[in-house]
Write an enzyme that holds these catalytic residues in place. Structure first.
Site, PDB file in Angstrom:
ATOM      1  N   ASP A   1       3.040 -11.912  -5.696  1.00  0.00           N
ATOM      2  CA  ASP A   1       1.594 -11.642  -5.743  1.00  0.00           C
ATOM      3  C   ASP A   1       1.262 -10.368  -6.506  1.00  0.00           C
ATOM      4  O   ASP A   1       0.179  -9.806  -6.345  1.00  0.00           O
ATOM      5  CB  ASP A   1       1.048 -11.551  -4.329  1.00  0.00           C
ATOM      6  CG  ASP A   1       1.757 -10.485  -3.495  1.00  0.00           C
ATOM      7  OD1 ASP A   1       2.994 -10.384  -3.593  1.00  0.00           O
ATOM      8  OD2 ASP A   1       1.085  -9.771  -2.736  1.00  0.00           O
TER       9      ASP A   1
ATOM     10  N   LYS B   1      -2.645 -12.511   2.352  1.00  0.00           N
ATOM     11  CA  LYS B   1      -1.957 -11.219   2.486  1.00  0.00           C
ATOM     12  C   LYS B   1      -2.911 -10.094   2.115  1.00  0.00           C
ATOM     13  O   LYS B   1      -3.666 -10.200   1.143  1.00  0.00           O
ATOM     14  CB  LYS B   1      -0.734 -11.183   1.584  1.00  0.00           C
ATOM     15  CG  LYS B   1      -0.047  -9.812   1.579  1.00  0.00           C
ATOM     16  CD  LYS B   1       0.747  -9.605   0.311  1.00  0.00           C
ATOM     17  CE  LYS B   1       1.012  -8.130   0.083  1.00  0.00           C
ATOM     18  NZ  LYS B   1       1.830  -7.867  -1.087  1.00  0.00           N
TER      19      LYS B   1
ATOM     20  N   GLU C   1      -0.289  -6.331   7.003  1.00  0.00           N
ATOM     21  CA  GLU C   1       0.693  -5.466   6.333  1.00  0.00           C
ATOM     22  C   GLU C   1       0.209  -4.024   6.192  1.00  0.00           C
ATOM     23  O   GLU C   1      -0.359  -3.656   5.169  1.00  0.00           O
ATOM     24  CB  GLU C   1       1.038  -6.021   4.946  1.00  0.00           C
ATOM     25  CG  GLU C   1       2.101  -5.198   4.215  1.00  0.00           C
ATOM     26  CD  GLU C   1       2.380  -5.701   2.807  1.00  0.00           C
ATOM     27  OE1 GLU C   1       3.182  -5.046   2.105  1.00  0.00           O
ATOM     28  OE2 GLU C   1       1.809  -6.720   2.412  1.00  0.00           O
TER      29      GLU C   1
ATOM     30  N   GLU D   1       1.807  -1.020   5.254  1.00  0.00           N
ATOM     31  CA  GLU D   1       3.095  -0.531   4.767  1.00  0.00           C
ATOM     32  C   GLU D   1       3.199   0.975   4.951  1.00  0.00           C
ATOM     33  O   GLU D   1       2.369   1.725   4.451  1.00  0.00           O
ATOM     34  CB  GLU D   1       3.292  -0.875   3.293  1.00  0.00           C
ATOM     35  CG  GLU D   1       4.619  -0.365   2.748  1.00  0.00           C
ATOM     36  CD  GLU D   1       4.884  -0.753   1.309  1.00  0.00           C
ATOM     37  OE1 GLU D   1       5.882  -0.250   0.739  1.00  0.00           O
ATOM     38  OE2 GLU D   1       4.098  -1.542   0.748  1.00  0.00           O
TER      39      GLU D   1
ATOM     40  N   LYS E   1       3.865  -8.112   8.378  1.00  0.00           N
ATOM     41  CA  LYS E   1       4.734  -7.705   7.273  1.00  0.00           C
ATOM     42  C   LYS E   1       4.928  -6.196   7.350  1.00  0.00           C
ATOM     43  O   LYS E   1       4.320  -5.430   6.604  1.00  0.00           O
ATOM     44  CB  LYS E   1       4.144  -8.117   5.922  1.00  0.00           C
ATOM     45  CG  LYS E   1       5.107  -7.874   4.755  1.00  0.00           C
ATOM     46  CD  LYS E   1       4.631  -8.518   3.465  1.00  0.00           C
ATOM     47  CE  LYS E   1       5.607  -8.219   2.326  1.00  0.00           C
ATOM     48  NZ  LYS E   1       5.244  -8.891   1.062  1.00  0.00           N
TER      49      LYS E   1
ATOM     50  N   SER F   1       9.829 -11.096   3.624  1.00  0.00           N
ATOM     51  CA  SER F   1       8.781 -11.402   2.652  1.00  0.00           C
ATOM     52  C   SER F   1       9.014 -10.441   1.494  1.00  0.00           C
ATOM     53  O   SER F   1       8.361  -9.403   1.376  1.00  0.00           O
ATOM     54  CB  SER F   1       7.388 -11.217   3.257  1.00  0.00           C
ATOM     55  OG  SER F   1       6.388 -11.458   2.277  1.00  0.00           O
TER      56      SER F   1
ATOM     57  N   TYR G   1       0.855  -2.294  -6.181  1.00  0.00           N
ATOM     58  CA  TYR G   1       0.941  -3.665  -6.654  1.00  0.00           C
ATOM     59  C   TYR G   1      -0.154  -3.946  -7.669  1.00  0.00           C
ATOM     60  O   TYR G   1      -0.388  -5.051  -8.034  1.00  0.00           O
ATOM     61  CB  TYR G   1       0.803  -4.645  -5.481  1.00  0.00           C
ATOM     62  CG  TYR G   1       2.052  -4.700  -4.623  1.00  0.00           C
ATOM     63  CD1 TYR G   1       3.042  -5.643  -4.872  1.00  0.00           C
ATOM     64  CD2 TYR G   1       2.204  -3.823  -3.561  1.00  0.00           C
ATOM     65  CE1 TYR G   1       4.167  -5.699  -4.079  1.00  0.00           C
ATOM     66  CE2 TYR G   1       3.354  -3.883  -2.765  1.00  0.00           C
ATOM     67  CZ  TYR G   1       4.318  -4.826  -3.024  1.00  0.00           C
ATOM     68  OH  TYR G   1       5.452  -4.884  -2.239  1.00  0.00           O
TER      69      TYR G   1
END
Length: 390
Positions: A65, A177, A217, A219, A259, A328, A390
């Site tokens: 992604d 996500k 998620e 992170e 995640k 993942s 990302y």
């Protein structure tokens, strides 16, 4: 849709948040009947089934992604220009790998990819379905500076999310996500943690309302020189806030996936931790914070080497867990693939075999049966990037 099992009483007013209690008098006694808020239930059974199918034994998620800009960086590493044709060629290589569904149960796509087809006209979502892989979609709009914080960020994308999610569902996506981050070197500030948790909860509720299983998620970045004990402290705080706000937003826990980052020392810490140590700290933290109703915990690799991420996952599956503990991964599945492909058509088959090697390794790790024997040196190289986006 999602049935709420959590409510909170306002002690000051004796009223339930957003609702009026029903009061009856019996003699001198007063009883209160409280109506639990029920969300629209149109997708409840489907959400639970989707989450269970992704969290199936020996399976995990392939994350492809990356935004177009980040995908461009990947392509640049092998000398390719960042064009839609090249992005399509690379994603086609990944999504048409024969036998991928033996190890992969879900694939997270970027919006461009969700609507793309192969060069012979077959939709990518249909390629995935043919392998019994559930198509997913990245729905956040990326990180931006958080005013009033300690140089931290927040994740944007809630505006218009409901309508976008409905369209993604029509296109074939069945899970979503949303990635936000917490930085330990930056504090993290209470404001940043609360913003991350609230944003994730609102996204999760909106996703479920439109038929998409949300991957939650937050992170915790590897950046920093802190010891593993500090990571545990921050992770417990973050997940406490996340589940508080998930409950406040009536999110169905049986219809979500997590995640998280693995609990490790900071990337610049002088001492490395063994897979056994990482497994111990990570699972201890999660057991303190994550309800067993959650079907699956799908770890991100966070810049670890391909082998390191697999070894750590394997260590976490040496004894039973309350949830499906799996992967993942993006870079930890793709790095060897890119290096093998090099953008050359004649290397596609070899690159697909490379993907299957890594997918199988992590499938075995999910079952607690992985051995690093025979792994090449390239797969052992770390991929940490400070402040990775990302």
């Amino acid at each position: 849709m999602a049935c709420a099992s959590f409510t909170k009483l306002n002690a000051a007013s004796s009223q339930w948040i957003g609702q009026q209690p029903f009061t009856q008098r019996h003699g001198s006694l007063t009883t209160r009947r409280v109506s639990v808020p029920i969300r629209a239930k149109a997708y409840t059974d489907e959400l639970v089934q989707t989450a269970k199918s992704i969290a199936s034994p020996g399976h995990g998620i392939l994350a492809i992604d990356e935004s177009n800009a980040t995908c461009g960086k990947r392509l640049a590493s092998i000398g390719l220009d960042n064009t839609e044709v090249n992005r399509q060629a690379y994603r086609q290589l990944l999504l048409t790998t024969p036998g991928l569904g033996e190890y992969i149960s879900g694939a997270i796509l970027f919006e461009e990819t969700l609507y793309q087809s192969t060069t012979d006209g077959k939709k990518f979502v249909d390629c995935l379905r043919g392998e019994k892989i559930v198509p997913g979609i990245k729905v956040d709009k990326g990180l931006v500076p958080l005013p009033g914080s300690n140089n931290e960020s927040w994740c944007q994308g809630l505006d218009g999310l409901a309508s976008r999610s409905a369209e993604y569902y029509k296109q074939g996506a069945r899970f979503a996500k949303w990635r936000t981050v917490v930085s330990i070197p930056c504090g993290p500030s209470a404001l940043a943690v609360k913003e991350a948790a609230w944003g994730l909860a609102r996204y999760a509720a909106i996703s479920q309302d439109n038929g998409l299983v949300p991957i939650v998620e937050p992170e915790i970045l590897l950046d920093g020189d802190h010891p593993i004990e500090r990571t545990v402290e921050v992770a417990e705080k973050v997940w406490s806030e996340v589940f508080y706000y998930l409950a406040e937003n009536n999110v169905l826990f049986e219809g979500i996936l997590l995640k998280p980052s693995m609990v490790t020392p900071g990337a610049e810490h002088k001492e490395r931790a063994s897979p056994q140590t990482i497994a111990k700290y990570t699972l201890t933290m999660l057991k303190r914070r994550v309800p067993p109703a959650v079907p699956g915990i799908m770890f991100l690799s966070g810049g670890q080497s391909e082998v390191e991420a697999t070894l750590n996952l394997n260590a976490m599956n040496q004894s039973p867990n309350p949830w499906h503990v799996s992967f993942s991964y993006a870079r930890a599945l793709q790095n060897s693939v890119l290096k093998t492909w090099q953008g050359r058509p004649e290397n596609v088959e070899a690159a697909q075999k490379s993907l299957l090697v890594r997918a199988k390794a992590n499938s075995l790790a999910q079952l607690g049966k992985y051995s690093a024997e025979g792994e090449n040196e390239e797969a052992k190289k770390g991929m940490f990037v400070k402040g990775y986006t990302y």
